[in-house]
Design an enzyme around this catalytic site. Structure first.
Site, PDB file in Angstrom:
ATOM      1  N   SER A  92       0.807  -1.222   0.000  1.00  0.00           N
ATOM      2  CA  SER A  92       0.000   0.000   0.000  1.00  0.00           C
ATOM      3  C   SER A  92       0.837   1.266   0.000  1.00  0.00           C
ATOM      4  O   SER A  92       0.304   2.362  -0.121  1.00  0.00           O
ATOM      5  CB  SER A  92      -0.910   0.012   1.234  1.00  0.00           C
ATOM      6  OG  SER A  92      -0.138   0.123   2.405  1.00  0.00           O
ATOM      7  N   THR A 218      -2.209   2.510   2.998  1.00  0.00           N
ATOM      8  CA  THR A 218      -1.821   3.887   3.248  1.00  0.00           C
ATOM      9  C   THR A 218      -1.398   3.955   4.694  1.00  0.00           C
ATOM     10  O   THR A 218      -1.962   3.260   5.538  1.00  0.00           O
ATOM     11  CB  THR A 218      -2.974   4.887   3.027  1.00  0.00           C
ATOM     12  OG1 THR A 218      -3.367   4.860   1.659  1.00  0.00           O
ATOM     13  CG2 THR A 218      -2.589   6.322   3.396  1.00  0.00           C
ATOM     14  N   THR A 236       1.347   6.988   0.677  1.00  0.00           N
ATOM     15  CA  THR A 236       0.559   5.910   0.063  1.00  0.00           C
ATOM     16  C   THR A 236       0.993   5.650  -1.370  1.00  0.00           C
ATOM     17  O   THR A 236       1.605   6.516  -2.014  1.00  0.00           O
ATOM     18  CB  THR A 236      -0.944   6.293   0.045  1.00  0.00           C
ATOM     19  OG1 THR A 236      -1.723   5.173  -0.346  1.00  0.00           O
ATOM     20  CG2 THR A 236      -1.219   7.438  -0.910  1.00  0.00           C
ATOM     21  N   ARG A 246      -4.214   9.793 -11.315  1.00  0.00           N
ATOM     22  CA  ARG A 246      -5.180   9.971 -10.211  1.00  0.00           C
ATOM     23  C   ARG A 246      -4.414  10.309  -8.925  1.00  0.00           C
ATOM     24  O   ARG A 246      -3.421   9.700  -8.585  1.00  0.00           O
ATOM     25  CB  ARG A 246      -5.991   8.700 -10.019  1.00  0.00           C
ATOM     26  CG  ARG A 246      -7.000   8.745  -8.858  1.00  0.00           C
ATOM     27  CD  ARG A 246      -6.427   8.178  -7.565  1.00  0.00           C
ATOM     28  NE  ARG A 246      -7.438   8.076  -6.515  1.00  0.00           N
ATOM     29  CZ  ARG A 246      -7.161   7.747  -5.258  1.00  0.00           C
ATOM     30  NH1 ARG A 246      -5.928   7.503  -4.890  1.00  0.00           N
ATOM     31  NH2 ARG A 246      -8.116   7.681  -4.364  1.00  0.00           N
ATOM     32  N   THR A 269      -7.198   7.185   6.063  1.00  0.00           N
ATOM     33  CA  THR A 269      -6.924   6.120   5.098  1.00  0.00           C
ATOM     34  C   THR A 269      -8.272   5.669   4.536  1.00  0.00           C
ATOM     35  O   THR A 269      -9.299   5.860   5.170  1.00  0.00           O
ATOM     36  CB  THR A 269      -6.214   4.919   5.750  1.00  0.00           C
ATOM     37  OG1 THR A 269      -7.029   4.405   6.812  1.00  0.00           O
ATOM     38  CG2 THR A 269      -4.852   5.297   6.304  1.00  0.00           C
ATOM     39  N   GLY A 270      -8.218   5.060   3.382  1.00  0.00           N
ATOM     40  CA  GLY A 270      -9.465   4.617   2.766  1.00  0.00           C
ATOM     41  C   GLY A 270      -9.773   5.431   1.516  1.00  0.00           C
ATOM     42  O   GLY A 270      -8.866   6.023   0.921  1.00  0.00           O
TER      43      GLY A 270
HETATM   44  N1  ASP Z   1      -6.470   7.149   0.874  1.00  0.00           N
HETATM   45  C1  ASP Z   1      -5.724   6.509  -0.169  1.00  0.00           C
HETATM   46  C2  ASP Z   1      -6.050   7.155  -1.467  1.00  0.00           C
HETATM   47  O1  ASP Z   1      -7.215   7.450  -1.708  1.00  0.00           O
HETATM   48  C3  ASP Z   1      -5.965   5.050  -0.329  1.00  0.00           C
HETATM   49  C4  ASP Z   1      -6.014   4.192   0.896  1.00  0.00           C
HETATM   50  O2  ASP Z   1      -5.885   4.677   1.996  1.00  0.00           O
HETATM   51  O3  ASP Z   1      -6.182   2.955   0.747  1.00  0.00           O
HETATM   52  O4  ASP Z   1      -5.169   7.303  -2.274  1.00  0.00           O
END
Ligand code: ASP
Length: 377
Positions: A92, A218, A236, A246, A269-270
Site C-alpha cells: 500500500s 496507506t 501511500t 489519479r 486512510t481509505g
Molecule cells: N487514501 C488513499 C487514497 O485514496 C488510499 C487508501 O488509503 O487505501 O489514495
C-alpha cells in the site's frame, strides 16, 4: 438517509472529566457512550504517537525517537512511516506498492510540521521509495507546498534521492491478474446510456471482506511530544489500479492529513475521493478546536462524509459502499480514531507502550453492504 440513531454523549461531563484527570498515564480511563457501545476515552498522556493499523512498528520507532533521542515530531513520524515505505511486502506504500492501471507505481505523500507552521507534499511521484521524505524536502527547501509527477521526481533526484524500480514481482503479478479480469470494479464510470454495472468499489476497499488477495493501506501517523508540539504525515501508493495521474487524499493538505499546533492533528486512510470532498483531516481538527474529543471529531467527520456521498456510492439504506478511517490526536495527548464500519484497529504508542486500539465506528459489520466482484484473484 438518517444516521440519527447514533448519539454522542461524550461531549459533556465525560470529556471534561477526562481532561480534568489530565496527564496521569495509567489512571482508569473514563467510560463514555459512543453510539451503541461504551467507548473508553483515553486519558491525555504526552508524548503520544498514533497511526493507521499498519503503523505499529512505526509508532514504536517514532515514540522511541521522541522520548529517547529528543527527536523532532516530524522527523520521528517520517522515520516511522519509512518502515512501511521501504518494506516490499507492504503493497500500500512505497516500494512494493500496488501500481496504477498501466502497471506503474505512483506515490503520494504529505506532511505538516506544527511548531513551524509548514507543509510539504508530492503526488504521482515515480521511482522514489520514500515520498514522505520528498514531501518534507519540498517543505524544507522550496517556497512551494506540492510538487507532482515529473517535476516532483526531478526535484527528488536533484535533492539526492535514489531512483529505483518500485514494482515488486508480487505487485506486478497482482496487477497482471487484475488486467486479466478487468471488471466492474475498475475506476471508470458507466458511460451515459450504458447499462449500469454492479456496485463499483475499490479493490482495496473490498478486498478484506471478499478474501481477495489485495492489501488495503496507506499509512497516516501523527505525534505530539511532551512540550505539545505536533506533526502529521500520510504516505501511500494510492488506490490500486487507479487511472494514471489519479491523486487521492494523502498528498492533499487538509484531506489526507492536517496539523495545527494549537489544536491537534488528524489524517485518513481509505477512499480518498470521499475524504477530499469533506476536507477530512482539516474538518477533524476544526471539530477538535470546537471542543470535541479526537474520537468524536472523527465520527462527526464520518457523518459529514456520509451526508456528502453521491447516491451511486450508497446502498439502499444510505450506507456507503466504501471504507474510510480517520485518526486524530489533540494537543493535550488525547487520541481517537473512527471507521465507517466496525472492525479493525489503529496503532498507538505512549507511556503504556505500543499497541493496537479498536476503532470507534458508525455502522456494525453486519450492516456493511456486500460489494459485488466478478473476478477473484
Ligand atoms: N487514501 C488513499 C487514497 O485514496 C488510499 C487508501 O488509503 O487505501 O489514495
Amino acid at each position: 438517509m438518517t444516521i440519527s440513531r447514533r448519539t454522542f454523549v461524550t461531549t459533556g461531563a465525560a470529556a471534561a472529566a477526562s481532561l480534568a484527570l489530565g496527564e496521569r498515564a495509567g489512571a482508569e480511563p473514563v467510560l463514555a457512550r459512543v453510539g451503541e457501545r461504551a467507548a473508553r476515552v483515553p486519558l491525555a498522556s504526552r508524548p503520544v504517537v498514533i497511526a493507521s493499523g499498519n503503523g505499529l512498528r512505526g509508532v514504536a520507532r517514532a515514540y522511541d525517537m521522541i522520548t529517547r533521542q529528543g527527536a523532532d515530531t516530524l522527523d520521528a513520524i517520517i522515520a516511522g512511516v519509512n518502515i512501511q515505505e521501504l518494506d516490499p511486502e507492504d503493497q500500500s506504500v512505497g516500494l512494493g506498492g500496488l501500481p496504477n492501471a498501466d502497471g506503474v507505481v505512483q506515490l503520494d505523500a504529505s506532511c505538516m510540521h506544527g511548531p513551524t507552521k509548514r507543509a510539504g507534499a508530492v503526488a504521482c511521484l515515480e521511482g522514489i521509495a520514500t515520498p514522505s521524505l520528498v514531501a518534507k524536502a519540498v517543505m524544507d527547501y522550496t517556497n512551494h507546498v506540492l510538487l507532482v509527477g515529473e517535476g516532483a521526481k526531478k526535484f527528488a533526484l536533484g535533492m539526492g534521492f535514489t531512483e529505483q524500480n518500485l514494482l515488486t514481482e508480487k505487485s506486478r503479478k497482482d496487477w497482471l491478474r487484475w488486467k486479466a479480469c478487468l471488471n466492474p470494479s475498475d475506476n471508470w464510470l458507466d458511460a451515459p446510456g450504458m447499462p449500469r454495472a454492479p456496485a463499483r468499489t475499490s479493490q482495496r476497499d473490498s478486498a478484506p471482506e471478499l478474501g481477495v488477495n489485495f492489501t488495503t493501506g496507506t499509512i497516516n501517523m501523527n505525534a505530539v511530544n511532551a512540550a505539545g508540539d505536533i506533526s502529521s504525515v500520510t504516505t501511500t501508493s494510492g488506490l490500486s489500479w487507479k487511472i494514471p495521474g489519479r491523486v487521492g487524499d494523502s498528498p492533499i493538505v487538509g484531506a489526507g492529513q492536517y496539523c495545527d499546533n494549537t489544536v491537534g492533528a488528524a489524517g485518513s486512510t481509505g477512499r480518498g475521493e470521499s475524504c477530499i470532498k469533506t476536507c477530512g483531516a482539516f474538518l477533524i481538527v476544526e471539530f477538535m478546536r470546537q471542543g470535541l474529543s479526537p474520537e468524536q471529531a472523527c465520527l462527526k467527520t464520518i457523518e459529514r462524509v456520509i451526508a456528502t456521498t453521491e447516491p451511486r456510492l450508497l446502498d439502499g439504506r444510505g450506507r456507503p459502499t466504501f471504507s474510510l478511517q480517520f485518526y486524530a490526536v489533540a494537543k493535550d495527548g488525547r487520541f481517537g480514531a473512527a471507521a465507517l464500519y466496525e472492525g479493525g484497529s489503529f496503532a498507538v504508542a505512549d507511556s503504556q507502550g505500543a499497541r493496537m486500539v479498536p476503532f470507534a465506528f458508525m455502522f456494525r459489520q453486519s450492516e456493511k453492504p456486500q460489494a459485488a466482484v466478478s473476478c477473484s484473484a
